[in-house]
Design an enzyme around this catalytic site. Structure first.
Site, PDB file in Angstrom:
ATOM      1  N   SER A  28       0.708  -1.306   0.058  1.00 20.60           N
ATOM      2  CA  SER A  28       0.005   0.023   0.011  1.00 20.60           C
ATOM      3  C   SER A  28       0.661   1.206  -0.005  1.00 20.60           C
ATOM      4  CB  SER A  28      -0.712   0.088   1.330  1.00 20.60           C
ATOM      5  OG  SER A  28      -1.777  -0.903   1.223  1.00 20.60           O
ATOM      6  N   GLY A 100      -5.800  -4.276  -8.081  1.00 23.06           N
ATOM      7  CA  GLY A 100      -6.831  -3.409  -7.791  1.00 23.06           C
ATOM      8  C   GLY A 100      -6.438  -1.787  -7.322  1.00 23.06           C
ATOM      9  N   ARG A 128     -13.466  -7.649 -10.934  1.00 24.44           N
ATOM     10  CA  ARG A 128     -13.686  -7.148  -9.537  1.00 24.44           C
ATOM     11  C   ARG A 128     -14.539  -5.568  -9.606  1.00 24.44           C
ATOM     12  NH1 ARG A 128      -8.268  -6.765  -6.591  1.00 24.44           N
ATOM     13  NH2 ARG A 128      -9.649  -6.085  -4.601  1.00 24.44           N
ATOM     14  N   SER A 173     -13.554   0.799   2.508  1.00 26.14           N
ATOM     15  CA  SER A 173     -12.380   0.524   1.635  1.00 26.14           C
ATOM     16  C   SER A 173     -11.561   1.733   1.708  1.00 26.14           C
ATOM     17  CB  SER A 173     -13.080   0.648   0.312  1.00 26.14           C
ATOM     18  OG  SER A 173     -12.058   0.549  -0.827  1.00 26.14           O
ATOM     19  N   GLN A 175      -8.978   1.937  -0.491  1.00 22.37           N
ATOM     20  CA  GLN A 175      -8.987   2.360  -2.078  1.00 22.37           C
ATOM     21  C   GLN A 175      -9.894   3.382  -2.160  1.00 22.37           C
ATOM     22  OE1 GLN A 175      -9.073  -1.498  -4.171  1.00 22.37           O
ATOM     23  NE2 GLN A 175      -7.036  -2.160  -3.240  1.00 22.37           N
ATOM     24  N   ASP A 325      -6.536  -8.277   4.439  1.00 25.09           N
ATOM     25  CA  ASP A 325      -5.811  -9.142   3.438  1.00 25.09           C
ATOM     26  C   ASP A 325      -5.524 -10.511   4.042  1.00 25.09           C
ATOM     27  OD1 ASP A 325      -6.201  -7.343   1.471  1.00 25.09           O
ATOM     28  OD2 ASP A 325      -4.372  -6.272   1.696  1.00 25.09           O
ATOM     29  N   LYS A 352     -12.312  -9.697  -3.672  1.00 26.45           N
ATOM     30  CA  LYS A 352     -10.836  -9.438  -3.585  1.00 26.45           C
ATOM     31  C   LYS A 352     -10.233  -9.901  -4.994  1.00 26.45           C
ATOM     32  CE  LYS A 352     -10.304  -7.054   0.036  1.00 26.45           C
ATOM     33  NZ  LYS A 352     -10.045  -5.581  -0.060  1.00 26.45           N
ATOM     34  N   ARG A 405      -2.384 -14.201  -2.309  1.00 29.64           N
ATOM     35  CA  ARG A 405      -2.474 -14.584  -0.993  1.00 29.64           C
ATOM     36  C   ARG A 405      -3.104 -16.283  -0.734  1.00 29.64           C
ATOM     37  NH1 ARG A 405      -0.459 -10.108   0.835  1.00 29.64           N
ATOM     38  NH2 ARG A 405      -1.444  -8.126  -0.059  1.00 29.64           N
TER      39      ARG A 405
HETATM   40  C1  S3P Z   1      -5.545  -1.464  -0.070  1.00 28.45           C
HETATM   41  C2  S3P Z   1      -6.743  -1.374   0.411  1.00 28.45           C
HETATM   42  C3  S3P Z   1      -7.513  -2.775   0.631  1.00 28.45           C
HETATM   43  C4  S3P Z   1      -6.696  -3.929   0.559  1.00 28.45           C
HETATM   44  C5  S3P Z   1      -5.692  -3.954  -0.657  1.00 28.45           C
HETATM   45  C6  S3P Z   1      -4.765  -2.702  -0.519  1.00 28.45           C
HETATM   46  C7  S3P Z   1      -4.911  -0.023  -0.146  1.00 28.45           C
HETATM   47  O1  S3P Z   1      -8.467  -2.833  -0.354  1.00 28.45           O
HETATM   48  O2  S3P Z   1      -7.289  -5.111   0.284  1.00 28.45           O
HETATM   49  O3  S3P Z   1      -4.857  -5.052  -0.707  1.00 28.45           O
HETATM   50  O4  S3P Z   1      -3.478   0.058  -0.510  1.00 28.45           O
HETATM   51  O5  S3P Z   1      -5.616   0.868  -0.017  1.00 28.45           O
HETATM   52  P1  S3P Z   1      -9.898  -2.086  -0.107  1.00 28.45           P
HETATM   53  O6  S3P Z   1      -9.928  -0.658  -0.220  1.00 28.45           O
HETATM   54  O7  S3P Z   1     -10.648  -2.823  -1.258  1.00 28.45           O
HETATM   55  O8  S3P Z   1     -10.442  -2.702   1.219  1.00 28.45           O
END
Ligand code: S3P
Length: 447
Positions: A28, A100, A128, A173, A175, A325, A352, A405
């Protein structure tokens, strides 16, 4: 980015595991380091960047939009940013591979720039949901044309100037939160995200470090994060801490393989990421923090993990955002605990890199571990510390479903199985942890 060929792998009992492991940089934080540096005016330096396929997809996309990004001989990265508002029209589609995080955060960046970008990805990413970012970014004025179901391939036509919004996250989320904040960087006025359930806060911490005007307030409605637009970001020198989501595999491996004693170095321990350590300790794991310190503005420690008798728990659902995760490998820990572990409230696992509830149920059941699947989680009956049986027939294959994973979790399961476990494709491990199998060989005395 061409997807590598499927690569099957058989893993049988090994151990005890001993020695020291250096986990790769946090995924991240690595994505965000490149993105924020690409938007700063001037030159940033990054050390400890995760050089996995996902992060390299982010680097390639940012280069395609004008940032100058280079890996230096000493392994550090130099990024010459274009400034907020300075992203250029990419000449070709942005290939996001399996990632993602790259997709959703970069969609946010493009949304408030006067450019149009097409995002494509592999079969996993193309399945996704992107509606969760399309919705707020459209409110800000971006025009987004997606494939049916709000999926990739999709095209984002940015709006400049975009419209600042106040957006309450309908799903927990990081993200989505980050996509809106990134769009807000180049939007006049203040863009606000309300987060009823706290998720990883790396974007907030790092944007502040880059000089953005960002405030975070805890309110009865949740965390309210406000970013002032038309920001100017200052270049930074960043040290990326080790990834707790990668450390997770060793914490479980060390706990379940008899006689093990591992030191996992440089693990990021931001509280928005440490749910697995909490859950494992509730199960009786022996995990000790050594040399707690700060790296790159994040709390970090070395973690010593020794084999321990694990007991089943009801996994507290409020841990979900801080271990989202880590569920696949927690399910593996549960397979070796005494009793029935129940994990609910983890709906998000369905969307995921794979449907991680279904994928882990099938994988564990094919290795003789009794499971019950719920819409929002899994119950697993463990062995009480004995090896799991392993597959019924030697040619049975566990399906990793293009999900790094799942592949790494089932590798860990195979380390203490009566019959060796074969995973149909471990190539996705390269997205987040290219040196995973080398490290495994080192701590199990194979090398
Ligand atoms: C992440 C947020 C998570 C996580 C992903 C990385 C990020 O996803 O599962 O591996 O870097 O912001 P979500 O925002 O979909 O929960």
């Amino acid at each position: 980015m061409a997807h590598p060929l499927p690569q099957a792998l058989t893993v049988g009992p090994r151990g005890p595991l001993s020695g020291t492991i250096q986990v790769p940089g946090d995924k991240s934080i690595s994505h965000r380091s490149l993105m924020f540096a690409a938007l700063a005016v001037g030159e940033s330096r990054i050390t400890g960047l995760l050089e996995g396929e996902d992060v390299l997809a982010t680097a390639a996309a940012l280069r395609a939009m004008g940032a100058d990004i280079e890996r230096l001989d000493d392994g550090s990265w130099r990024v010459h940013g274009v400034g907020v508002g300075g992203l250029r029209q990419p000449a070709t589609a942005l290939e996001m591979g399996n990632s993602g995080t790259s997709t959703r955060l970069l969609m946010g960046l493009v949304a408030s720039h006067p450019i149009t970008a097409t995002f494509t990805g592999d079969a996993s990413l193309s399945g996704r949901p992107m509606g969760r970012v399309i919705e707020p970014l459209s409110q800000m004025g971006a025009q987004i044309t997606a494939s049916p179901g709000g999926r990739l391939p999709l095209m984002v036509r940015g709006m400049c100037p975009a419209v600042p919004i106040r957006y309450t996250l309908p799903v927990a989320s990081a993200q989505v939160k980050s996509a809106v904040l990134l769009a807000g960087l180049n939007t006049p006025g203040t863009t606000t995200v309300v987060e009823p359930v706290a998720t990883r806060d790396h974007s907030e911490r790092m944007l502040r470090g880059f000089g953005a005007d960002i405030t975070v307030e805890d309110t009865p409605a949740g965390r309210v994060i406000a970013i002032a637009g038309e920001a100017e970001l200052r270049p930074q020198t960043i040290t990326v801490p080790g990834d707790p989501s990668s450390a997770a595999f060793w914490l479980v491996a060390g706990s379940i393989v008899p006689g093990s004693d591992l030191l996992v170095r440089n693990v990021g321990l931001n509280v928005t990421r440490t749910g697995l350590v909490t859950a494992l300790r509730l199960m009786g794991a022996d995990i000790v923090e050594v040399d707690a310190r700060e790296v790159g503005g994040e709390p970090v420690a070395d973690l010593r993990v020794r084999h321990a008798a694990l007991t089943a728990i009801d996994v507290p659902p409020d841990l979900a955002p801080s271990m989202i995760d880590e569920y696949p490998v927690l399910f593996v820990a549960a397979a070796f605990a005494r009793g029935r572990t129940v994990a609910r409230g983890a709906h998000e696992l369905r969307v995921k890199e794979s449907d991680r509830i279904a994928a882990m149920r099938r994988a564990l059941e094919s290795c003789g571990v009794p499971c019950e699947e719920f819409e929002d989680g899994l119950a697993i009956t463990g062995t009480g510390g004995d090896p799991i049986p392993g597959p019924d027939t030697p040619d049975a294959r566990v399906a990793s479903k293009l999900d790094h994973r799942i592949a790494m979790s089932m590798t860990v399961a195979g380390l203490h199985a009566a019959r060796a476990v074969t995973i149909d494709d471990v190539s996705p491990v390269a997205t987040s942890y290219p040196a995973f199998y080398q490290s495994l060989d080192t701590i199990s005395g194979v090398q």
